[in-house]
Design an enzyme around this catalytic site. Sequence first.
Site, PDB file in Angstrom:
ATOM      1  N   LEU A  42       0.815  -1.207   0.000  1.00 39.34           N
ATOM      2  CA  LEU A  42       0.000   0.000   0.000  1.00 39.34           C
ATOM      3  C   LEU A  42       0.853   1.263   0.000  1.00 39.34           C
ATOM      4  CD1 LEU A  42      -2.782  -0.965   2.563  1.00 39.34           C
ATOM      5  CD2 LEU A  42      -2.944  -0.925   0.080  1.00 39.34           C
ATOM      6  N   ASP A  44       4.856   3.190   1.635  1.00 41.24           N
ATOM      7  CA  ASP A  44       6.135   3.099   2.341  1.00 41.24           C
ATOM      8  C   ASP A  44       6.186   4.233   3.342  1.00 41.24           C
ATOM      9  OD1 ASP A  44       8.614   2.512   3.179  1.00 41.24           O
ATOM     10  OD2 ASP A  44       9.662   3.106   1.360  1.00 41.24           O
ATOM     11  N   PHE A  47       8.776   4.429   9.003  1.00 45.92           N
ATOM     12  CA  PHE A  47       9.397   3.405   9.828  1.00 45.92           C
ATOM     13  C   PHE A  47       9.177   2.001   9.275  1.00 45.92           C
ATOM     14  CE2 PHE A  47       7.893   6.922  12.474  1.00 45.92           C
ATOM     15  CZ  PHE A  47       9.119   7.435  12.838  1.00 45.92           C
ATOM     16  N   GLY A  48       8.601   1.886   8.126  1.00 44.74           N
ATOM     17  CA  GLY A  48       8.391   0.570   7.548  1.00 44.74           C
ATOM     18  C   GLY A  48       7.382   0.635   6.422  1.00 44.74           C
ATOM     19  N   LYS A  49       7.162  -0.511   5.800  1.00 47.34           N
ATOM     20  CA  LYS A  49       6.225  -0.583   4.690  1.00 47.34           C
ATOM     21  C   LYS A  49       4.847  -1.007   5.182  1.00 47.34           C
ATOM     22  CE  LYS A  49       9.557  -1.387   0.993  1.00 47.34           C
ATOM     23  NZ  LYS A  49       9.891  -2.189  -0.200  1.00 47.34           N
ATOM     24  N   VAL A  50       3.847  -0.624   4.388  1.00 46.69           N
ATOM     25  CA  VAL A  50       2.460  -0.960   4.702  1.00 46.69           C
ATOM     26  C   VAL A  50       1.928  -1.837   3.576  1.00 46.69           C
ATOM     27  CG1 VAL A  50       0.177  -0.064   5.231  1.00 46.69           C
ATOM     28  CG2 VAL A  50       2.199   1.231   5.906  1.00 46.69           C
ATOM     29  N   ASP A 157      -0.121  14.248  15.895  1.00 47.48           N
ATOM     30  CA  ASP A 157       0.267  14.231  14.478  1.00 47.48           C
ATOM     31  C   ASP A 157      -0.973  14.272  13.595  1.00 47.48           C
ATOM     32  OD1 ASP A 157       2.091  14.311  12.432  1.00 47.48           O
ATOM     33  OD2 ASP A 157       2.353  12.152  12.304  1.00 47.48           O
TER      34      ASP A 157
END
EC number: 2.7.11.1
Length: 967
Positions: A42, A44, A47-50, A157
């Site tokens: 989905l 990037d 803190f990581g990929k989705v 946020d």
Amino acid sequence: MAFANFRRILRLSTFEKRKSREYEHVRRDLDPNDVWEILGELGDGAFGKVYKAKNKETGALAAAKVIETKSEEELEDYIVEIEILATCDHPYIVKLLGAYYYDGKLWIMIEFCPGGAVDAIMLELDRGLTEPQIQVVCRQMLEALNFLHGKRIIHRDLKAGNVLMTLEGDIRLADFGVSAKNLKTLQKRDSFIGTPYWMAPEVVLCETMKDAPYDYKADIWSLGITLIEMAQIEPPHHELNPMRVLLKIAKSDPPTLLTPSKWSTEFRDFLKIALDKNPETRPSAAQLLQHPFVSTVTSNKALRELVAEAKAEVMEEIEDGKEDGSEKDAVSAVPPPVNHTQDSSANGTQPSLNSDKLLQDSSTPLPPSQPQEPVNGPCNQPSGDGSPQNTSPADEVSKNDNGLKVPVPLRKSRPLSVDARIQVTEEKQITDQAENPSSAASKPPKVNQSRPNSSALETLGVETLANGGLELPGSVTPNHSKRASDCSNLSTSESMDYGTSLSADLSLNKETGSLSLKGSKLHNKTLKRTRRFVVDGVEVSITTSKIISEDEKKDEEMRFLRRQELRELRLLQKEEHRNQTQLSTKHELQLEQMHRRFEQEINAKKKFYDVELENLERQQKQQVEKMEQDHSVRRREEAKRIRLEQDRDYARFQEQLKQMKKEVKRSIEKALRKQRQESMRMGQDSHTQKKQRLDRDFVAKQKEDLELAMKKLTAENRREICDKERDCLNKKQELLRDREAALWEMEEHQLQERHQLVKQQLKDQYFLQRHDLLRKHEKEREQMQRYNQRMMEQLKVRQQQEKARLPKIQRSDGKTRMAMYKKSLHINGAGSASEQREKVKQFSQQEEKRQKAERLQQQQKHENQMRDMVAQCESNMNELQQLQNEKCHLLVEHETQKLKALDESHNQSLKEWRDKLRPRKKALEEDLNQKKREQEMFFRLSEEAETRPTTPNRASKFFPYSSGDAS
């Protein structure tokens, strides 16, 4: 050396290192691949990929956020997010479907939102949200925030990228990666974390000042900024770099809408009270829910239409740009870039961002069936000479409804090039219900600019880098829908005289150094997009036309670079937050250990003196008991000795009595016999009485002597015991004085030691802040250098293009001017053919001189541009360095103030402690003197009781110890 100090600050001892912990909502014993099937990627995030995942058993869809963690400390950074998601069951907050920690990776499975993020929807549709859509989003966000704040959670946020959409038209608040979960209702935070453009002023101040913490009111400010972002596609101050925007937020007035007249008074009032720089007077989410802007929202139909439009099937058609006749249109459609520069400088926009990226919009011929009307009010106003004057959408930003210029900065974003030339035409066709006003009003036609960037939003939805357009400020309300639709088509039918406009157009391009539209139009293409979707049984068709050029790729690249920059800053923020958390944990542990050690030292000192007192009392008791025993022995021995002496004295006394009796007998025997009997009888009686009296007196005297001797012995023993008791009391009181003095000395030493520890901790904290600030400054300088390098490269490429294009333009222009000159000579018929040839030759020589002068002028202009660009880059770096130096100086100054305030507070505490010490000493002495008086009173009473006459059978008593010794 600094890094070694930094490692030393955060270093924990061996027994303080954390072991692996079991978390309530994280499973460690299960491979998530056994439960979930990955369908695709989905996005990037920072803190990581989705990934998009599907449950193998239930078929439920989820967004899988996969984060690689290297240690347990990094894992703990994400536990707060998991706990918040697990405890927040609300219709407008994403739900946690599971969390796994397996093979060094943390999998966070959350609810999948097919609609994607709001910022991605705006990119996809090339426009912002309408006011009805903003109302629904705002209402649902407020309900979610009210729920979060009730659970003592600060999101920290909020932005459009963290607001996801469902197909049912509801929002899902997401991304709690930097959220804070407080333990107390009134607890405040001092972490500098979040995305700069959406930060509240009190959060910005925490970058250098930790003594002004913030609470949940910071989310209200971010909500107001998010509403402006949804209305204008970009947040306020988006044209500034993150460091400058922080200063802007802290020092400037609260931001407002660029074109307030396009929005309702309720919306403007809502933003005014939400964007209050004073958090004390800023309303809460519960109070804002009562505001008229959101209190009347009862349906989410506007969002259902928005999601349906974004997810609709798109049919694209690309048409090549026409060469014939387009040049004439381009001449009249290009606004003077000089006006843009003036508007930018008047509003304080960075020169480096405006020098070579002026917004230019070109028009597209409209279908014959649509009337050609002005854009957003007075777009095509007749000039003074009667010729039509076209205004580009970039100029419309700086005009109000009366056509007057207002100081509004150009909609550009550093460091992205926004040379895209866009013209959008929307056509809506309602097939089922032709008279449905709500559908038509909710999606008015827009005139869009190229969106500079996506603001680098790491969301759990789909992150789309679409070639979207930036809507000019103001999604129109129903009151403004007619005006917006009337202004949706830009007229291009008017044209200027070719002979007079050609040179003017060329001179304009040469003077400004911008790309010639005549040359660029040859390479442009028109992209037509048609969207068809159905909402509540109504089929809607929207056609969008946009001119695309090579700058689209440039915009997309710039957008990606901006996302990378903000992602780098967010990673630094996360690491800074982790370091601050570790340091705070270490400081709390140090204080706890110090307090525990203080208690142990005080208890040990008290125990030592208690043992000493106990030993002293025991020794005293033993000594008194021994003295009593010795006294009893002496009494018995003395009584025995005295009795023996008295027995001997009594025996001698009896002998004396016998002698006296014999003498009486001898005196009687000398008398006559008759008289002797009578004298014998009388002498015996007298002797008997005298003997009894003398015997009685002698025994009484012996008894009295014995009692006097025993009393004297008892008095001596009492005096010895009293002296011993006094001596023991004095020793005991000296021990008590020593004990209190030692405790007071320890208290003072502990105050000093605690002050030194807190002072060192404060220095460590500011050292860490300086370390993090220097790292951030280094990253900002690196980004600024990359930005300057890109600007230099873009300028070189543009100059090369202009240099290569100038000969072609000169040849074409020379042919045209020569043809026009020959035609004028032919019409005027002046002179013979040889004269005309001579004039043509002279004209040709003049043209060569003019073209040579143009080439020299272009070369000089390019040199000036390059020199200005170098100067601008140096100015940017110097300005950045100055801002960073000011921030470092502010941090050092604040550290000095805090250390000074800490010393003053310690001195005041020490003074108060010493002031309280005097009455404590006085109370101690009074207590000791009172005990002395009580002891003397007891001694005196005992002595008086001893001197009072007693019965013969009653033994005198002085102390309980001697009660059994009186015999």
